[in-house]
Structures are given as C-alpha cells and as structure tokens.
Design a protein around this motif. Structure first.
Motif, mmCIF file in Angstrom:
data_model
loop_
_atom_site.group_PDB
_atom_site.id
_atom_site.type_symbol
_atom_site.label_atom_id
_atom_site.label_comp_id
_atom_site.label_asym_id
_atom_site.label_seq_id
_atom_site.Cartn_x
_atom_site.Cartn_y
_atom_site.Cartn_z
ATOM 1 N N TYR A 159 -7.360 4.973 -2.044
ATOM 2 C CA TYR A 159 -8.280 5.650 -1.055
ATOM 3 C C TYR A 159 -7.820 5.415 0.470
ATOM 4 C CZ TYR A 159 -11.388 6.572 -5.035
ATOM 5 O OH TYR A 159 -11.796 6.896 -6.097
ATOM 6 N N HIS A 160 -6.664 4.711 0.472
ATOM 7 C CA HIS A 160 -6.381 4.152 1.983
ATOM 8 C C HIS A 160 -6.105 5.127 2.907
ATOM 9 C CE1 HIS A 160 -1.809 4.339 1.102
ATOM 10 N NE2 HIS A 160 -1.797 4.289 2.385
ATOM 11 N N HIS A 161 -6.043 6.465 2.694
ATOM 12 C CA HIS A 161 -6.072 7.414 3.924
ATOM 13 C C HIS A 161 -7.143 8.443 3.840
ATOM 14 C CE1 HIS A 161 -1.989 6.542 5.607
ATOM 15 N NE2 HIS A 161 -1.739 6.486 4.171
ATOM 16 N N LEU A 162 -8.372 7.793 3.079
ATOM 17 C CA LEU A 162 -9.618 8.603 3.113
ATOM 18 C C LEU A 162 -10.229 8.577 4.499
ATOM 19 C CD1 LEU A 162 -11.184 10.606 1.242
ATOM 20 C CD2 LEU A 162 -12.483 8.480 0.550
ATOM 21 N N ARG A 166 -0.710 11.918 -1.288
ATOM 22 C CA ARG A 166 0.278 11.990 -2.338
ATOM 23 C C ARG A 166 0.783 10.347 -2.731
ATOM 24 N NH1 ARG A 166 4.459 16.065 -2.996
ATOM 25 N NH2 ARG A 166 5.681 14.285 -2.840
ATOM 26 N N HIS A 167 1.324 9.550 -1.589
ATOM 27 C CA HIS A 167 1.732 8.366 -1.992
ATOM 28 C C HIS A 167 0.749 7.223 -2.419
ATOM 29 C CE1 HIS A 167 0.868 7.816 2.281
ATOM 30 N NE2 HIS A 167 0.734 6.823 1.796
ATOM 31 N N ALA A 168 -0.418 7.493 -1.871
ATOM 32 C CA ALA A 168 -1.472 6.633 -2.075
ATOM 33 C C ALA A 168 -1.870 6.759 -3.725
ATOM 34 C CB ALA A 168 -2.770 7.068 -1.325
ATOM 35 N N HIS A 171 0.779 -1.276 0.130
ATOM 36 C CA HIS A 171 -0.069 0.183 -0.186
ATOM 37 C C HIS A 171 0.844 1.300 0.053
ATOM 38 C CE1 HIS A 171 0.587 -0.613 4.426
ATOM 39 N NE2 HIS A 171 0.462 0.937 4.515
ATOM 40 N N ASP A 172 2.044 1.323 0.460
ATOM 41 C CA ASP A 172 2.792 2.366 0.731
ATOM 42 C C ASP A 172 3.883 2.604 -0.465
ATOM 43 O OD1 ASP A 172 1.370 3.836 2.679
ATOM 44 O OD2 ASP A 172 2.666 2.797 4.127
ATOM 45 N N ILE A 173 3.809 1.857 -1.497
ATOM 46 C CA ILE A 173 4.793 1.558 -2.696
ATOM 47 C C ILE A 173 5.014 2.877 -3.360
ATOM 48 C CG2 ILE A 173 3.432 0.766 -4.560
ATOM 49 C CD1 ILE A 173 5.693 -1.406 -5.071
#
Ligand code: FE2
Ligand code: FE2
Ligand code: FE2
Length: 428
Positions: free
Chosen positions: A109-112, A85-87, A62-64
């Motif tokens: 959307y993993h930081h939404l 940004r990274h997502a 997920h943080d690639i």
C-alpha cells in the motif's frame, strides 16, 4: 550438527537495496534515504520500536517490484501514473517468505492516498499506518533535488507535503514530519554520503538464524525476483540450481554440500537486481556498453553475498559462474589453478541451462545440441572437461530434473503474473 547460517538482517537488506539502486545513478541510495526518513518520522510519531523495524525493512526494498529503469524513474515523479504496479508485484514476491510477510503488506500500500480517511482501509482490510508512513517518506525523498543544498530546499519540501495533508498523506504523520523537518540534522543525515553508518545507528535489526532449508527458501524467493524480471529468464535460476545440485551429487558431494550448491544456483544471478529489465530482455544483441553492464552482475552477486556472514563457500560457487578455466571469464579472470570444483560445476550448469532456454538474442537449442556446445567449450579448456563428461554420462537424469524444475518455475511465473496482471490497473 546441522549447519546453521547467521543472517544479519540489516546487512542483508542494505546490500540488496544497494544492488536495486545501482540500476541508475538517478535512484542511487533512494531506498536507504527512504528508510532513514521513514524511521525518523516513525519515531517522532511514537510508532513502537518493532513497527519501526518493520518499516525500515520495508523501506529498504519498497520498490523492488519496479523491474524496468522506466518504472524506477517514473516512481521519482511526485505524482506518478500507475503507482501500484510495482508495489503490488513487490508484495506478491515478499509475502511468500514468513520473515518478510509483514513488510510485504507495508509495501503493497505504499502509494495509497489517505483520501481524507478512505485510505485507512482497502477492500475491507485495514491498511497499516506504516504503509502511509512509507508513502510520505518516499514522496519526501522524491522532492529532494540532489543538485542543490539540502537546507535551502527544506521549507519548499515541507510546504509541498503540507499542501497534500489529508488528500495524499495522513495529517498526523505530516505533523510528525514537520517536527522533524524543523531540525537541520534530519536533512543533513538523510542526504549524507555516509547514510549506511547513520542508518546502522538508528535502525537496529535483529540477527536471524536459518538452517539449510530456510536458506534454500530465501534463495528461491530471490531467484524468482531476479528471474521474473523477464519471461526469457523466468526459469533460469531454478533450472541451474537443479542441474548444479544433481551434478554435485554425481561428483560425490555430501548432502549438505549438494544443498549449498542448489542455494548457490538460486543466488548466482543475484547481481542482476542491478540490471534493468530493458537490458535483460532486449530483443536485439546488446551494444558494447550494455554488454559490459550486463557482465557487471557477477561482481554484484559477489559483493551482495559477501555482506552475509557464513556464506563464503556458497558465494565462491555462485559468483564464479562466469569464470573460465582459460582465464577468459569474468569478473576476476581466474584460471584453472584458482577455480574450485563447485565453481566449475556451476559454470557448466549455467551454460547448459542458458543454452536450452529461449532467449531474445538466440535460437533455442535442444538439450543434445547444448551438450555439443559444452563439449566444444571443454575441448578448448574454457569449461572443465571432467564436469562436461559427467554431465554427458548422466545426461538423461540431469536433463529431466532440469526440465521438471523449469516447468514448475514457469507455472509459478504464470501464476504470479496472472494475479498481478488482473489487478494492475488501479488497485494496490
Ligand atoms: Fe514506490
Ligand atoms: Fe520509492
Ligand atoms: Fe550470470
């Protein structure tokens, strides 16, 4: 019979996630822990198995899109600035390969925030529950203090997560997490040194088969992730793949072998996933320690590719690209008697491509100047004189194909950075 490659998805994703988490001890095993936590909550929540698999795959990478060490460490803050940004960058890369397109959306959307239900959609598109689950699992891991006993902090972590039910996280997912968090095994397994084995029992991903063209597309995807970490390297693997593939044709390799050579070219610097962007694009020469870190990428390439069955030949060619005939290369210091023809082609192609590129620490050379440097390296038997002669003989053809491939890759780099740059302020 057409050559096919069996890829165990689990092994592939785990070794990639290992590499990405080698960037610093601070983030060691972050991706695997998040995969375990996400899969656990998913199963508790009653997510269908296929969705749990997609979730675990997404969690493993997920943080690639966080290329710099700074961004990786920032993402360990419970509340971070510019989280998308990274997502978004990870999403832009991964969605281009069919097999990864579902997980790419989960990553996007993993930081939404859930924002009391507003987070159920973004710009008219439904946001998958898996994304919110990944968000929760990721934040749980950032709350774990790895210096302390895990069971002693479980209650505090639960309290903090509950405080944000509704605002950051989906309340029902928080409920599933709490059920799980009441069981000691969950915490002990999530933080166990043997997380690999634990994950391999809980996450059962399928084996896929790719033909040469499919493997080439996968390799190109990874070449872009590696190269696009810095504008200076943005076309490197593409240029090298075409140079090596063309030389292989002139050596008389079969069409299958030439295609394998191109794949090896795209994958040769895969180990740079473990090297932070700060070092890849440092505008001054590297310190001894930084240089040592940089050199470690060759062994990382070997170890990542080893975890995928059927790739022995490609791995040999790809991960030997810094070995030299005089034994002065790395990481194995192999010599004339050990190095395969493919490895020699790769070494010549790598030096040639690198010399003609603009780098922060070197003047750009013309192709002809680069050829002279290669000749000197061949004279002192660092590079294979026969391969350098072959390059010299077919110079115009090799060089024009290299330029064409690098121009195309540069366009692609600009395109992705443009889409990313336009959106990076506040949106996923
Ligand atoms: Fe993240
Ligand atoms: Fe993360
Ligand atoms: Fe390299």
């Amino acid at each position: 019979m057409k050559k096919r490659f069996k890829i165990h998805l689990f092994d592939l994703l785990m070794s990639l996630s290992n590499a990405v988490d080698l960037v610093s001890p601070v983030v060691a095993n972050h991706h695997k822990r998040v995969a375990y936590i996400a899969q656990g909550i998913g199963s508790q929540f009653g997510l269908p198995t296929a969705e749990q698999h997609q979730l675990a795959m997404a969690a493993a990478l997920h943080d690639i899109g966080a290329f710099s060490l700074q961004e990786r460490t920032d993402s360990l803050q419970f509340e971070m600035e510019n989280p998308h940004r990274h997502a978004r960058l990870g999403y832009l890369f991964l969605k281009r390969f069919d097999l990864f397109s579902n997980m790419a959306t989960l990553i996007r959307y993993h930081h939404l925030d859930w924002a009391d239900g507003l987070g159920a959609a973004w710009e008219g598109e439904a946001v998958p529950m898996g994304s919110h689950l990944l968000h929760l699992a990721d934040r749980v891991d950032t709350l774990i203090d790895r210096e302390r006993n895990i069971l002693g902090q479980a209650r505090e972590i639960c309290r903090k997560i509950e405080e944000h039910a509704g605002s950051l996280f989906v309340p029902k997912l928080v409920g599933a997490f709490k059920n799980l968090a009441a069981r000691e095994y969950f915490w002990l397994d999530a933080t166990a040194p043997s997380i690999d084995q634990i994950l391999s029992r809980s996450v059962r991903l399928p084996t896929i088969e790719l033909d040469l063209d499919g493997l080439l597309s996968l390799a190109q995807l990874f070449a872009h992730i590696i190269d696009f970490k810095s504008p200076f390297t943005s076309t490197h693997s593409s240029g090298l793949a075409v140079t090596a593939g063309t030389l292989a044709e002139f050596v008389g390799f079969s069409p299958t072998e030439c295609q394998q050579m191109r794949i090896a070219g795209y994958l040769h610097d895969l180990g740079k996933l473990a090297i932070p962007a700060e070092i890849l694009q440092k505008p001054a020469s590297l310190t001894e320690e930084e240089f040592a870190l940089m050199r470690s990428h060759a062994l990382h390439t070997r170890r990542i590719l080893e975890s995928i069955s059927d790739l022995d030949t490609i791995n040999d060619w790809a991960s030997s690209h810094h070995e030299r005939l005089d034994g002065q290369g790395y990481p194995f210091h192999e010599g004339d008697q050990d190095l395969s023809l493919g490895a020699r082609i790769m070494a010549v192609s790598d030096v040639f491509t690198a010399l003609t590129e603009e780098r922060p620490y070197q003047e750009t050379m013309t192709s002809h100047e680069a050829l002279q440097v290669l000749q000197r390296l061949a004279d002192r038997l660092a590079l294979d004189p026969k391969m350098v002669s072959l390059l010299s003989l077919h110079f115009e053809e090799v060089d024009s194909r290299r330029k064409e491939a690098q121009d195309a890759s540069w366009q692609e780099y600009q395109r992705i950075m443009q889409i990313w740059g336009d959106a990076k302020r506040s949106s996923p």
